[in-house]
Write a protein that holds these residues in place. Structure first.
Motif, mmCIF file in Angstrom:
data_model
loop_
_atom_site.group_PDB
_atom_site.id
_atom_site.type_symbol
_atom_site.label_atom_id
_atom_site.label_comp_id
_atom_site.label_asym_id
_atom_site.label_seq_id
_atom_site.Cartn_x
_atom_site.Cartn_y
_atom_site.Cartn_z
ATOM 1 N N LYS A 124 -19.179 -20.489 -34.905
ATOM 2 C CA LYS A 124 -18.927 -21.455 -35.852
ATOM 3 C C LYS A 124 -20.374 -22.471 -36.429
ATOM 4 O O LYS A 124 -20.743 -23.263 -36.274
ATOM 5 N N ASP B 97 -12.394 -19.919 -36.950
ATOM 6 C CA ASP B 97 -11.081 -20.236 -37.588
ATOM 7 C C ASP B 97 -10.651 -19.285 -38.448
ATOM 8 O O ASP B 97 -9.604 -19.006 -38.478
ATOM 9 N N ASP C 72 -8.837 -27.378 -36.260
ATOM 10 C CA ASP C 72 -9.436 -26.513 -37.326
ATOM 11 C C ASP C 72 -8.910 -25.055 -37.110
ATOM 12 O O ASP C 72 -8.349 -24.221 -37.820
ATOM 13 N N ASP D 76 -5.787 -23.357 -39.205
ATOM 14 C CA ASP D 76 -6.100 -22.179 -39.794
ATOM 15 C C ASP D 76 -5.235 -20.858 -39.633
ATOM 16 O O ASP D 76 -4.891 -20.261 -40.539
HETATM 17 MG MG LIG Z 1 -11.274 -24.064 -41.152
#
Ligand SMILES: [Mg+2]
Ligand SMILES: [Mg+2]
Lengths: 354, 354
Positions: free
Chosen positions: A189, A221, B245, B249
């Protein structure tokens, strides 16, 4: 070959399935003239009940003194659902991994053609999936400093990584990619986290020494989406501890049965082999748990010591069991076969294969 | 009811789809005798072009003075593809969320029967799915202290939560569960993380005031599996920022089309409603963008003000459009329906439903 194997069967269905793995290894030992010595020790909730410690010193010492660890499962609702519990079963596993220096968890995920109808994904999505996840196992937020203020109103967890922790697993992952389809995907991330930016920098640098391996990057994600939309795009996935926990568990269900998935956790000096399923408390003692993942983790153990023919004998026996529908009800709801019957079939098949 | 609605339709397809949402709200206002007043203001790339600021002071003031914000989408290639750009459209959205104190992101995920063939999941898995995710949006590791030592070899990110941050979103999630199937699932990693244990403790305590809502707990790695295996088990999912998150998603792809997914971001004083898709610059001005996510975000706006019957009228009209294949080409490549035709159909259906 002589192998001293520490058996930490743990909680829930752990003991039942591990027993079948031992039975299988004993059959292999008989047929191929190896001496496998099994020494058991408590870990997890049962160890807390017995000693107050989820990883008693004697258990850890046994593991350190053994050639390999065969692990079952840990966890019990009486600890998991009690936020005030100070000693937790999982602490035993976390401490064990750290003490044995098992910094890499390896999880192969493959779409077995015979199980595709059991996959939650449509056939065209799952077909051809053959990936391996390299998850960093001893660093990151699971091991970082934890704080709770004395009022109990503010809590924190620290996620920390050093370049060294990233380098050693990155080398293993790149080497694995070389023996496969030569693609490595770093899941992070990096648009938000400082640790992810360090992972990206270190892995990019190491990648220069593996110019034959294609390196790409995916935010976690997005990775969680891609694992469903198009899992066959992946070859080797490399990621940090918590992202690896989430992504590998997500990946574990796309193939159709979690009851068949084994894993290895390796370090420089030690190695541990375990089914990926948990302690499944609801099934405990019912003789219905699927022992195949535990049995396949025993096959990974043999492979680790380069006993490839022996490992293949186990894999073949497992395939035979699946083919003849000698399976627990999680694979076929109409099957009346028990945990021990599946184990017996596989051990007998190995013993009588000659 | 009188509602002053700030319209920030933004960039790309934002204005086209938001126009259909307004049309739909006007039809609802006619039928149910509400006065919805719409005032437009620029945000994103178009605001940079006009004023140099992606969130002009006048736009922010309009939002603060309104009852709700209807948001389109932001982002334009001329800024996104220019690494030297100092002012970026996304900064407008981040600043807006922060200025409005929008600490909760709400993401409904629903399996529309007509879209099930587009889902990556098999029909029996996705059928009946109707869940909503409450994600904490302003705390946790994305906003915690970030460190990198001066050698650039050790990095860290801090995940921190206070009871107050958990309480305020937990109340919203429990209240939502009350209007739905009365089930709330807290997704955490309480077996490992101190912050998760605080979440579990605080949410358990608050749950006592919502005795009619069934509360259960799921570790995030398990949640990532369950979202694929059995998404219809969920009603309301409550979770912290990063887990939200990843899980939301992941959840966004199981229904089969991202073009139908709406979201709300709410705080104590303000609320904003927007489709989850982006500005999709390639489709701008072609009258082909799917307006349904924006229209459904208008339904969420109505729900926010407890206009449940009105929201249901929109949902019903959307279902009718899908059922009758009045859809844009992203849903059915053979469909010749335009953005505005889909909007007209939905608004007309509401107007003539009585
Ligand atoms: Mg996201
Ligand atoms: Mg896990």
């Amino acid at each position: 070959m002589n192998l001293d194997i520490a058996v930490l069967s743990g909680d829930g269905i752990g003991p039942e399935v591990t027993k079948q793995a031992i039975k299988t290894l004993k059959a292999v030992g008989e047929v191929y003239n190896h001496t496998f010595t099994f020494k058991e020790a408590p870990v997890g909730a049962i160890a807390i009940d017995q000693t107050g410690d989820p990883l008693p010193e004697k258990t850890l010492q046994l593991c350190l003194d053994s050639d390999a660890v065969l692990f079952g499962a840990i966890g019990h609702p009486k600890y998991d659902n009690d936020p005030s519990a100070k000693v937790r079963p999982e602490q035993g596993l976390l401490k064990l991994r750290k003490s044995l220096g098992l910094f890499t968890n390896i999880r192969p995920i493959k779409a077995f053609p015979t199980l595709i109808e059991k996959s939650p994904l449509k056939e065209e999505r799952i077909l051809g999936t053959d990936l391996t996840i390299y998850r960093e196992l001893t660093g990151g937020i699971y091991f970082g400093e934890k704080k709770l203020n004395k009022e109990g109103s503010v809590a924190s967890d620290l996620c920390e990584y050093s370049d060294y922790e990233i380098e050693r697993i990155a080398h293993l992952a790149f080497k694995a990619a070389r023996t496969r389809r030569k693609k490595l995907t770093l899941v992070d991330k990096a648009n938000v986290l400082e640790t992810s930016r360090l992972w990206r920098k270190v892995v990019t640098n190491i990648g220069k020494s593996y110019a034959d391996v294609e390196l790409d990057f995916l935010f976690v994600d997005n990775a969680a989406m891609q694992m469903i939309l198009n899992p066959s795009q992946f070859d080797v996935i490399l990621t940090e501890n918590m992202f690896g926990d989430i992504i590998s568990d997500e990946g574990s269900v796309i193939g159709g049965s979690i009851g068949l998935l084994a894993s290895a956790s390796v370090g420089d000096e030690n190695a541990m082999f375990e089914p990926i399923h948990g302690s499944f408390p609801q099934a405990t003692g019912k003789n219905i748990a699927n022992p195949i993942a535990s049995i396949l983790s025993a096959a990974m153990l043999l492979e680790h010591f380069k006993l490839f023919e022996e490992a293949k004998a186990i894999n073949k026996a497992v395939e035979k069991a699946l083919e003849m529908n000698v399976v627990t009800p999680d694979i076929d709801a109409d099957s009346k076969k028990t945990t021990s019957e599946v184990g017996n079939f596989i051990a007998d098949y190995i013993a009588n294969a000659e």
